[in-house]
Design an enzyme around this catalytic site. Structure first.
Site, PDB file in Angstrom:
ATOM      1  N   ASP A  49      -0.866  -3.538 -11.264  1.00 10.69           N
ATOM      2  CA  ASP A  49      -2.268  -3.747 -10.902  1.00 10.69           C
ATOM      3  C   ASP A  49      -2.832  -2.505 -10.210  1.00 10.69           C
ATOM      4  O   ASP A  49      -2.467  -2.192  -9.081  1.00 10.69           O
ATOM      5  CB  ASP A  49      -2.368  -4.952  -9.957  1.00 10.69           C
ATOM      6  CG  ASP A  49      -3.804  -5.231  -9.556  1.00 10.69           C
ATOM      7  OD1 ASP A  49      -4.557  -5.770 -10.392  1.00 10.69           O
ATOM      8  OD2 ASP A  49      -4.190  -4.896  -8.421  1.00 10.69           O
ATOM      9  N   TYR A  54      -8.207   2.945  -6.167  1.00 10.02           N
ATOM     10  CA  TYR A  54      -6.871   3.232  -5.611  1.00 10.02           C
ATOM     11  C   TYR A  54      -6.476   4.698  -5.851  1.00 10.02           C
ATOM     12  O   TYR A  54      -5.479   5.162  -5.313  1.00 10.02           O
ATOM     13  CB  TYR A  54      -5.785   2.324  -6.215  1.00 10.02           C
ATOM     14  CG  TYR A  54      -5.988   0.841  -6.023  1.00 10.02           C
ATOM     15  CD1 TYR A  54      -6.965   0.338  -5.174  1.00 10.02           C
ATOM     16  CD2 TYR A  54      -5.184  -0.086  -6.694  1.00 10.02           C
ATOM     17  CE1 TYR A  54      -7.150  -1.028  -5.013  1.00 10.02           C
ATOM     18  CE2 TYR A  54      -5.358  -1.450  -6.531  1.00 10.02           C
ATOM     19  CZ  TYR A  54      -6.347  -1.914  -5.697  1.00 10.02           C
ATOM     20  OH  TYR A  54      -6.520  -3.266  -5.546  1.00 10.02           O
ATOM     21  N   LYS A  83      -9.564  -1.735 -12.436  1.00 12.80           N
ATOM     22  CA  LYS A  83     -10.832  -2.332 -11.969  1.00 12.80           C
ATOM     23  C   LYS A  83     -11.922  -1.278 -11.870  1.00 12.80           C
ATOM     24  O   LYS A  83     -11.659  -0.130 -11.479  1.00 12.80           O
ATOM     25  CB  LYS A  83     -10.630  -2.988 -10.599  1.00 12.80           C
ATOM     26  CG  LYS A  83      -9.398  -3.868 -10.531  1.00 12.80           C
ATOM     27  CD  LYS A  83      -9.226  -4.556  -9.209  1.00 12.80           C
ATOM     28  CE  LYS A  83      -7.828  -5.130  -9.079  1.00 12.80           C
ATOM     29  NZ  LYS A  83      -6.819  -4.188  -8.568  1.00 12.80           N
ATOM     30  N   HIS A 115     -14.463  -5.033  -9.761  1.00  9.35           N
ATOM     31  CA  HIS A 115     -13.690  -5.102  -8.522  1.00  9.35           C
ATOM     32  C   HIS A 115     -14.387  -5.903  -7.422  1.00  9.35           C
ATOM     33  O   HIS A 115     -13.747  -6.573  -6.608  1.00  9.35           O
ATOM     34  CB  HIS A 115     -13.422  -3.673  -8.019  1.00  9.35           C
ATOM     35  CG  HIS A 115     -12.209  -3.546  -7.147  1.00  9.35           C
ATOM     36  ND1 HIS A 115     -11.465  -2.413  -7.102  1.00  9.35           N
ATOM     37  CD2 HIS A 115     -11.610  -4.407  -6.287  1.00  9.35           C
ATOM     38  CE1 HIS A 115     -10.460  -2.571  -6.254  1.00  9.35           C
ATOM     39  NE2 HIS A 115     -10.527  -3.773  -5.743  1.00  9.35           N
TER      40      HIS A 115
HETATM   41  P1  NAP Z   1       0.524  -7.547   0.154  1.00 10.64           P
HETATM   42  O1  NAP Z   1       1.172  -7.459  -1.175  1.00 10.64           O
HETATM   43  O2  NAP Z   1       0.127  -8.863   0.707  1.00 10.64           O
HETATM   44  O3  NAP Z   1       1.430  -6.827   1.247  1.00 10.64           O
HETATM   45  C1  NAP Z   1       1.849  -5.505   1.124  1.00 10.64           C
HETATM   46  C2  NAP Z   1       2.501  -5.091   2.431  1.00 10.64           C
HETATM   47  O4  NAP Z   1       3.669  -5.889   2.647  1.00 10.64           O
HETATM   48  C3  NAP Z   1       2.932  -3.656   2.459  1.00 10.64           C
HETATM   49  O5  NAP Z   1       2.682  -3.149   3.745  1.00 10.64           O
HETATM   50  C4  NAP Z   1       4.437  -3.732   2.176  1.00 10.64           C
HETATM   51  O6  NAP Z   1       5.063  -2.648   2.836  1.00 10.64           O
HETATM   52  C5  NAP Z   1       4.806  -5.054   2.804  1.00 10.64           C
HETATM   53  N1  NAP Z   1       5.910  -5.723   2.087  1.00 10.64           N
HETATM   54  C6  NAP Z   1       6.115  -5.811   0.760  1.00 10.64           C
HETATM   55  N2  NAP Z   1       7.205  -6.518   0.476  1.00 10.64           N
HETATM   56  C7  NAP Z   1       7.728  -6.896   1.654  1.00 10.64           C
HETATM   57  C8  NAP Z   1       8.885  -7.634   2.003  1.00 10.64           C
HETATM   58  N3  NAP Z   1       9.717  -8.138   1.082  1.00 10.64           N
HETATM   59  N4  NAP Z   1       9.124  -7.852   3.331  1.00 10.64           N
HETATM   60  C9  NAP Z   1       8.284  -7.352   4.272  1.00 10.64           C
HETATM   61  N5  NAP Z   1       7.187  -6.634   4.001  1.00 10.64           N
HETATM   62  C10 NAP Z   1       6.906  -6.404   2.691  1.00 10.64           C
HETATM   63  O7  NAP Z   1      -0.795  -6.623   0.254  1.00 10.64           O
HETATM   64  P2  NAP Z   1      -1.849  -5.922  -0.668  1.00 10.64           P
HETATM   65  O8  NAP Z   1      -1.370  -4.575  -1.062  1.00 10.64           O
HETATM   66  O9  NAP Z   1      -3.140  -6.056   0.046  1.00 10.64           O
HETATM   67  O10 NAP Z   1      -1.980  -6.842  -1.972  1.00 10.64           O
HETATM   68  C11 NAP Z   1      -1.150  -6.688  -3.104  1.00 10.64           C
HETATM   69  C12 NAP Z   1      -1.881  -6.052  -4.273  1.00 10.64           C
HETATM   70  O11 NAP Z   1      -3.023  -6.835  -4.653  1.00 10.64           O
HETATM   71  C13 NAP Z   1      -2.503  -4.673  -3.970  1.00 10.64           C
HETATM   72  O12 NAP Z   1      -1.538  -3.653  -3.930  1.00 10.64           O
HETATM   73  C14 NAP Z   1      -3.504  -4.568  -5.086  1.00 10.64           C
HETATM   74  O13 NAP Z   1      -2.862  -4.233  -6.298  1.00 10.64           O
HETATM   75  C15 NAP Z   1      -4.051  -6.000  -5.126  1.00 10.64           C
HETATM   76  N6  NAP Z   1      -5.256  -6.155  -4.269  1.00 10.64           N
HETATM   77  C16 NAP Z   1      -6.461  -6.337  -4.878  1.00 10.64           C
HETATM   78  C17 NAP Z   1      -7.608  -6.441  -4.109  1.00 10.64           C
HETATM   79  C18 NAP Z   1      -8.929  -6.628  -4.791  1.00 10.64           C
HETATM   80  O14 NAP Z   1      -9.971  -6.472  -4.134  1.00 10.64           O
HETATM   81  N7  NAP Z   1      -8.948  -6.983  -6.060  1.00 10.64           N
HETATM   82  C19 NAP Z   1      -7.557  -6.373  -2.709  1.00 10.64           C
HETATM   83  C20 NAP Z   1      -6.308  -6.213  -2.117  1.00 10.64           C
HETATM   84  C21 NAP Z   1      -5.169  -6.121  -2.896  1.00 10.64           C
HETATM   85  P3  NAP Z   1       6.041  -1.604   2.029  1.00 10.64           P
HETATM   86  O15 NAP Z   1       5.190  -0.960   0.970  1.00 10.64           O
HETATM   87  O16 NAP Z   1       6.455  -0.669   3.101  1.00 10.64           O
HETATM   88  O17 NAP Z   1       7.164  -2.427   1.474  1.00 10.64           O
END
Ligand code: NAP
Length: 289
Positions: A49, A54, A83, A115
């Site tokens: 994704d 990004y 997006k 987005h």
């Molecule tokens: P998330 O997946 O909820 O959390 C990511 C965080 O959790 C990072 O800091 C990661 O650190 C940590 N993490 C990952 N695996 C872990 C584990 N097993 N144990 C402990 N910590 C862990 O956050 P997100 O990046 O906001 O959301 C995921 C994806 O959704 C994004 O990357 C993006 O592709 C998408 N997204 C889309 C939108 C939108 O507006 N459409 C908004 C936000 C996100 P490390 O990297 O250090 O492991």
């Protein structure tokens, strides 16, 4: 109907979308992207994704071209989401989407989303927002008809934005990607998606990493002998909701993929869902007209 098998969900375009994808927000720079994508492909991820904002579309495309043969895979084996940047909403949409296609350079994009319902640089109450959304959607419909965007959808839309789109579109959205985790259960949006046969997809399932230390999550994790992250991701997929955990750490990437060999009990599912308090870790689109 948005039906599902154990590993994938059937989109209204007739294409299967996997329940698990790698989130790539904050994966920036060729080495970081290479390491994460290599670990993800080795762990069985086939979906990634990205987004124009990004700033990693070009690196993701390049790295995939290098890594797919290494893992015995081809372009058709992976599902790429990107997006449209909020700055390109409206008259810049066609150019913005074509830029994403050129940056990724993978022939086509499997799923392309608007987005954000607003337009960068305009206040949320700007009355031109609905017109801009419609113009963006028309551009995405054109590129879908040309086969360049295999499926099209939206992100961060509220129920009102969804109804507006459904009433005016020629091609209905295949996916709505929004924040979803036990502290934000999105009951109304999920009902709207069910009603219009739009696949509801979760982002920030780990609460940007903050939910892995929640006491209830830790207790459930202890009960089922799984990591807190696996519990949070399983809670979503067990409800038929695809997830996109982000990690730059190869061990966590592997760990986060182990979601399909265990089940949470009804009691644990209910305890997690009871954490709902409409808490958002990400941006809030509720004021965008
Ligand atoms: P998330 O997946 O909820 O959390 C990511 C965080 O959790 C990072 O800091 C990661 O650190 C940590 N993490 C990952 N695996 C872990 C584990 N097993 N144990 C402990 N910590 C862990 O956050 P997100 O990046 O906001 O959301 C995921 C994806 O959704 C994004 O990357 C993006 O592709 C998408 N997204 C889309 C939108 C939108 O507006 N459409 C908004 C936000 C996100 P490390 O990297 O250090 O492991």
């Amino acid at each position: 109907m948005c039906s599902s098998s154990s590993r994938s969900v059937l989109l209204n375009t007739g294409v299967q979308m996997l329940f698990l994808g790698l989130g790539t927000y904050k994966l920036v720079g060729p080495e970081v992207v290479y390491q994460a994508v290599d670990a993800a492909l080795a762990a069985g991820y086939r979906s990634f994704d990205s987004a124009a904002v990004y700033r990693n579309e070009a690196d993701l495309g390049r790295v995939l071209k290098e890594l797919l043969p290494k893992h015995g895979l081809t372009r058709e084996d992976v599902f790429i989401t990107s997006k449209l940047g909020p700055k390109d909403q409206g008259e810049g949409a066609m150019e913005g989407a074509l830029r994403s296609l050129a940056q990724l350079d993978l022939g086509y994009i499997d799923l392309y989303l608007i987005h954000w319902p607003g337009t960068q640089g305009r206040v949320v109450t700007d009355q031109r927002n609905p017109g801009n959304r419609a113009e963006s959607w028309a551009a995405l419909e054109k590129l879908h008809a040309q086969g360049k965007l295999k499926a099209i959808g939206v992100s961060n839309y509220t129920p009102a934005h969804m109804r507006e789109l459904i009433q005016s579109c020629k091609i209905p959205p295949a996916v709505l990607q929004v924040e979803f985790h036990p502290r934000l259960c999105q009951t109304e949006l999920r009902k709207v998606c069910e009603e219009y046969e739009v696949c509801f997809q979760a982002y920030s399932s780990l609460g940007k990493g903050e939910l892995v230390t929640d006491p209830v999550v830790l207790e459930v994790s202890k009960n089922c002998e799984r990591t807190p992250a696996q519990v949070l991701l399983r809670w979503a997929v067990q409800q038929g909701v695809p997830v996109l955990p982000k990690s730059s750490n190869p061990d966590r990437i592997k760990d986060n993929a182990r979601l399909f060999d265990f089940t949470l009990s009804d009691t644990d599912m209910d305890r997690l869902s009871a954490l709902d308090c409409e808490h958002k870790y990400c941006w809030d689109s509720s004021e965008v007209v």
